[in-house]
Design an enzyme around this catalytic site. Sequence first.
Site, PDB file in Angstrom:
ATOM      1  CG  HIS A  27      -1.648   1.280   1.443  1.00  0.00           C
ATOM      2  ND1 HIS A  27      -2.893   1.545   0.906  1.00  0.00           N
ATOM      3  CD2 HIS A  27      -1.283   2.397   2.118  1.00  0.00           C
ATOM      4  CE1 HIS A  27      -3.248   2.777   1.257  1.00  0.00           C
ATOM      5  NE2 HIS A  27      -2.302   3.319   1.993  1.00  0.00           N
ATOM      6  CD  GLU A  28       2.140   3.454   3.663  1.00  0.00           C
ATOM      7  OE1 GLU A  28       2.318   4.537   3.074  1.00  0.00           O
ATOM      8  OE2 GLU A  28       1.174   3.257   4.414  1.00  0.00           O
ATOM      9  CG  HIS A  49       0.473   6.343  -0.496  1.00  0.00           C
ATOM     10  ND1 HIS A  49      -0.701   6.890  -0.974  1.00  0.00           N
ATOM     11  CD2 HIS A  49       0.166   5.767   0.698  1.00  0.00           C
ATOM     12  CE1 HIS A  49      -1.681   6.649  -0.092  1.00  0.00           C
ATOM     13  NE2 HIS A  49      -1.184   5.968   0.910  1.00  0.00           N
ATOM     14  CG  HIS A  96       5.637  11.439  -5.329  1.00  0.00           C
ATOM     15  ND1 HIS A  96       6.920  11.365  -4.852  1.00  0.00           N
ATOM     16  CD2 HIS A  96       5.443  12.736  -5.678  1.00  0.00           C
ATOM     17  CE1 HIS A  96       7.480  12.566  -4.908  1.00  0.00           C
ATOM     18  NE2 HIS A  96       6.602  13.415  -5.404  1.00  0.00           N
TER      19      HIS A  96
HETATM   20 ZN    ZN Z   1      -2.068   5.263   2.588  1.00  0.00          ZN
END
Ligand code: ZN
Length: 232
Positions: free
Chosen positions: A101-102, A105, A109
Amino acid sequence: MYGFFFDPTFILVIAGLVISMIASAHVNSTFRRYDEVRSTSGITGAQAAQAILDGAGITDVRIQQVAGNLTDNYNSGDLTLSLSESTYNSTSVAAIGVAAHEVGHAIQHHTGYLPLKIRTGIFPLVNIGSNLSFPIILIGVLLSWNQTLINIGIWAFALVLIFQLVTLPVEFNASARALNILRNDGLLTSEEVPMVKSVLTAAALTYVAAVLSTFLQLLRLVLLFGGGNDRD
Ligand SMILES: [Zn+2]
């Protein structure tokens, strides 16, 4: 001042707190349940994160371990992916899900995902708004009920709600990306994918709870201070 803090609309604040506590308890128990399940691949959260970054062709993001429980985050400022102790070294399906999940991100980006850009862009304004909202309302009340000032204070608080609403697509999209990659790259088996989905859905619900809680607080401010013209 007691009238302000303990008026009947305070029930809205309590309701928001209860919703947030339930969501938080749910994500903790779901994470614990699937933290007991070792992944078939046997890779750690950190290894999964690195593999996904490599697969996405992202070479400038550094993975580091941080203290705490579920403190995992991606910092787009210094390009660091921080994984908590419970994620970094764990080979559980829950840890791999959180790590992925990270990375979701980081990929957002890297690819210039618009909601993330908006979220990052409005953050400084939201920060100021959330800090000044209550002082502005208070000054408005003290200045023999200056409705213009009070309304500015309420709008400043509404910025928090807008920020949390923009956060929702960012969070749901990061989880969707994570699940897709874990499934397609074979890092999880078909039995493990629904487990990770449960963990990530529970995590996403905490952001929905935050929106509800902030909405209830905003509603309270509007009820208390929004229509002050008919006061006598
Ligand atoms: Zn998150």
